[in-house]
Design a protein around this motif. Structure first.
Motif, PDB file in Angstrom:
ATOM      1  N   LYS A   3       0.860  -1.175   0.000  1.00 27.13           N
ATOM      2  CA  LYS A   3       0.000   0.000   0.000  1.00 27.13           C
ATOM      3  C   LYS A   3       0.895   1.222   0.000  1.00 27.13           C
ATOM      4  N   ASN A   4       0.279   2.373  -0.002  1.00 25.37           N
ATOM      5  CA  ASN A   4       1.051   3.598   0.042  1.00 25.37           C
ATOM      6  C   ASN A   4       1.551   3.875   1.450  1.00 25.37           C
ATOM      7  N   LYS A  11       5.039   3.826  -2.538  1.00 21.58           N
ATOM      8  CA  LYS A  11       4.777   2.406  -2.325  1.00 21.58           C
ATOM      9  C   LYS A  11       5.505   1.944  -1.064  1.00 21.58           C
ATOM     10  N   GLU A  14       3.923  -3.347   4.762  1.00 21.20           N
ATOM     11  CA  GLU A  14       3.292  -3.377   6.074  1.00 21.20           C
ATOM     12  C   GLU A  14       4.352  -3.518   7.162  1.00 21.20           C
ATOM     13  N   SER A  19       1.575   0.949   6.738  1.00 20.08           N
ATOM     14  CA  SER A  19       2.343   0.831   5.506  1.00 20.08           C
ATOM     15  C   SER A  19       3.405   1.922   5.509  1.00 20.08           C
TER      16      SER A  19
END
Length: 79
Positions: A3-4, A11, A14, A19
């Motif tokens: 995710k961002n 990018k 986790e 993220s």
């Protein structure tokens, strides 16, 4: 699945429920295992764990208070 990054929007991966990209993770200056063990040795390991958990609880409570204050201001402005 990535995710961002919560911080910069690039990018990320986790990390403890958030993220984060490698660059932002590096900027956190996380403790090494050796540093954690050094601090744990100054206390007892259970005492150090309790201290960290107490700090996390304080941060969580403080965050909620500040968030509620800001949400209250926002709701008053939007009336």
């Amino acid at each position: 699945m990535s995710k961002n990054c919560f911080n910069c929007g690039r990018k990320g991966q986790e990390f403890h429920g958030y993220s984060i990209c490698d660059s932002c993770k590096k900027e956190l200056r996380l403790f090494t295992n050796e540093t954690v063990e050094k601090y744990a040795a100054k206390f007892t390991k259970p005492a150090y764990i309790k201290d960290i958990k107490d700090k996390l609880q304080f941060l969580e409570t403080d965050l909620i208070k500040k968030k509620l204050k800001l949400l209250d201001i926002l709701s008053k402005l939007e009336k």
